[in-house]
Motif scaffolding. Structure first.
Motif, PDB file in Angstrom:
ATOM      1  N   ASP A 247    -139.130 -15.298-119.374  1.00  0.00           N
ATOM      2  CA  ASP A 247    -137.711 -14.986-119.467  1.00  0.00           C
ATOM      3  C   ASP A 247    -137.037 -15.953-118.500  1.00  0.00           C
ATOM      4  N   CYS A 248    -136.140 -16.782-118.981  1.00  0.00           N
ATOM      5  CA  CYS A 248    -135.695 -17.862-118.090  1.00  0.00           C
ATOM      6  C   CYS A 248    -134.401 -18.495-118.575  1.00  0.00           C
ATOM      7  N   ARG A 249    -133.923 -19.405-117.747  1.00  0.00           N
ATOM      8  CA  ARG A 249    -132.853 -20.337-118.093  1.00  0.00           C
ATOM      9  C   ARG A 249    -133.570 -21.662-118.338  1.00  0.00           C
ATOM     10  N   LEU A 250    -133.544 -22.149-119.568  1.00  0.00           N
ATOM     11  CA  LEU A 250    -134.424 -23.236-119.995  1.00  0.00           C
ATOM     12  C   LEU A 250    -133.695 -24.565-120.154  1.00  0.00           C
ATOM     13  N   MET A 251    -134.378 -25.642-119.726  1.00  0.00           N
ATOM     14  CA  MET A 251    -133.959 -27.013-120.014  1.00  0.00           C
ATOM     15  C   MET A 251    -135.139 -27.721-120.647  1.00  0.00           C
TER      16      MET A 251
ATOM     17  N   ASP B  83    -131.100 -26.627-130.843  1.00  0.00           N
ATOM     18  CA  ASP B  83    -130.068 -26.023-129.993  1.00  0.00           C
ATOM     19  C   ASP B  83    -130.401 -26.192-128.517  1.00  0.00           C
ATOM     20  N   LEU B  84    -131.675 -26.067-128.182  1.00  0.00           N
ATOM     21  CA  LEU B  84    -132.098 -26.202-126.791  1.00  0.00           C
ATOM     22  C   LEU B  84    -131.920 -27.635-126.299  1.00  0.00           C
ATOM     23  N   LEU B  85    -132.289 -28.596-127.153  1.00  0.00           N
ATOM     24  CA  LEU B  85    -132.172 -29.996-126.766  1.00  0.00           C
ATOM     25  C   LEU B  85    -130.711 -30.412-126.635  1.00  0.00           C
TER      26      LEU B  85
END
Length: 359
Positions: free
Chosen positions: A166-170, A335-337
């Motif tokens: 569970d995180c804030r992802l880059m 979306d993440l990228l």
């Protein structure tokens, strides 16, 4: 020693006397906090509409404290005074002792109730829902969840990459892109990240893909294997600093990831049958007020499936980083990228799909 304790008490007291508000109460004020690097927005891919942003929850005294410690680089912040770094280490060690203390059950229960309220923890997700069973603050902090609340998508798909936490992802296709957009520490490189100082045993190309999983205090603090089956080849501990992993420090000239205390695991992953195993690295990074990193399922020589628990962090925000070489042909979800290339973290849950190998 008395002088160190006195300084430590003063530093802790100063931050806590500044107040305990959690979120600035207007969008204009939140924008100001972001502008002055005292807060940050995060995109939520599961929101409606998708990737709607929110302002990250954090006590105001923590915001101000981190700003004083980490804004404008080491030469201008409070860390220009050498003894402050030693105090941060002592604060982290002392906080760890407090969070492992089981001698004051009433205080532990008060902490748990306040923590649940502050961070809106859904207690229905907990494996152990009787809060009195948690004997220390840390036992609640690294709480387990019910197995069905973080499902593993396509469990037999060995090409899929899941969120480790569970995180804030880059995510970035190339570690060099991460340096341009997100990680400003001068010493950051793949080689520095995955090796102990003075050692170059672990090797991955600088053009490797990278995923940065930042855990905030509100998050479930157990992390899981992002791919599988994956075999643990080696492990080494490195680093001694206790900088925060919050963007306040990562976006400044602090070598957060390559100086902080961390455990480096080298693994092998075979995304496609009949093809050679691909080496990759998984780094578990401690931070300010983190008591420890504990491996639960990461034994050298053993293999693990995607989604199996790997370990957990004791109190504090923490970060995991996965590094995949070009041979893995990683394709991150669009979306993440897109968010990452704009310098925006995305909120994701553990085991959620974040990419795939095209190898």
């Amino acid at each position: 020693m008395k002088e160190d304790k006195s300084s430590l008490d003063k530093l802790s007291g100063y931050f806590k006397k500044l107040g305990c508000s959690i979120i600035p109460n207007s969008e204009e004020l939140q924008d100001d906090f972001v502008y002055y690097k005292m807060g940050n927005y995060v995109a939520n891919r599961n929101a409606s509409p998708p990737n709607d942003r929110f302002f990250e929850t954090m006590p105001i005294y923590v915001r101000i404290g981190m700003h004083l410690l980490f804004y404008s680089g080491k030469k201008k912040s409070l860390l220009r005074f050498g003894r402050i770094e030693n105090l941060l280490k002592k604060m982290s060690e002392r906080e760890g002792e407090i969070y492992n203390d089981s001698t004051k059950p009433e205080e532990v229960q008060t902490f748990i109730q306040n923590f649940i309220k502050t961070y809106s923890i859904d207690t229905e997700d907990l494996e152990e829902q009787d809060l009195t069973k948690y004997k220390t603050r840390n036992e609640f902090f690294y709480r387990k969840l019910k197995k069905d609340v973080r499902p593993i998508p396509e469990p037999d798909n060995t090409k899929l990459i899941g969120s480790a936490a569970d995180c804030r992802l880059m995510v970035f296709d190339n570690a060099d892109d991460a340096k341009k957009i997100w990680i400003k520490g001068r010493q950051f490189s793949v080689k520095e990240l995955i090796n102990k100082k003075g050692d170059e045993t672990n090797k991955l190309p600088e053009g490797s893909s990278i995923a940065i999983y930042r855990l905030a205090p509100a998050d479930y603090h157990r992390y899981h294997h992002p791919v599988g089956a994956a075999k643990v080849v080696s492990q080494v501990h490195s680093g001694e600093e206790f900088y925060t992993v919050n963007p306040d420090a990562v976006n400044e000239n602090f070598d957060v990831f390559t100086a902080n205390t961390r455990d480096i695991s080298m693994l092998e992953w075979t995304p496609a049958d009949g093809k050679p195993a691909i080496p990759f690295a998984f780094v578990s990074i401690g931070a300010l007020l983190v008591g420890s990193n504990v491996f639960t399922n990461a034994t050298k020589g053993s293999s693990y499936k995607r989604g199996e628990e790997m370990g957990y962090f004791a109190y504090g925000g923490s970060t995991c980083i996965a590094i995949f070489p070009p041979d893995a042909k990683v394709k991150w979800d669009d979306d993440l990228l897109t968010n990452s290339n704009k310098g925006i973290e995305t909120l994701v849950k553990v085991n959620e799909r974040i990419g795939v190998s095209e190898a």
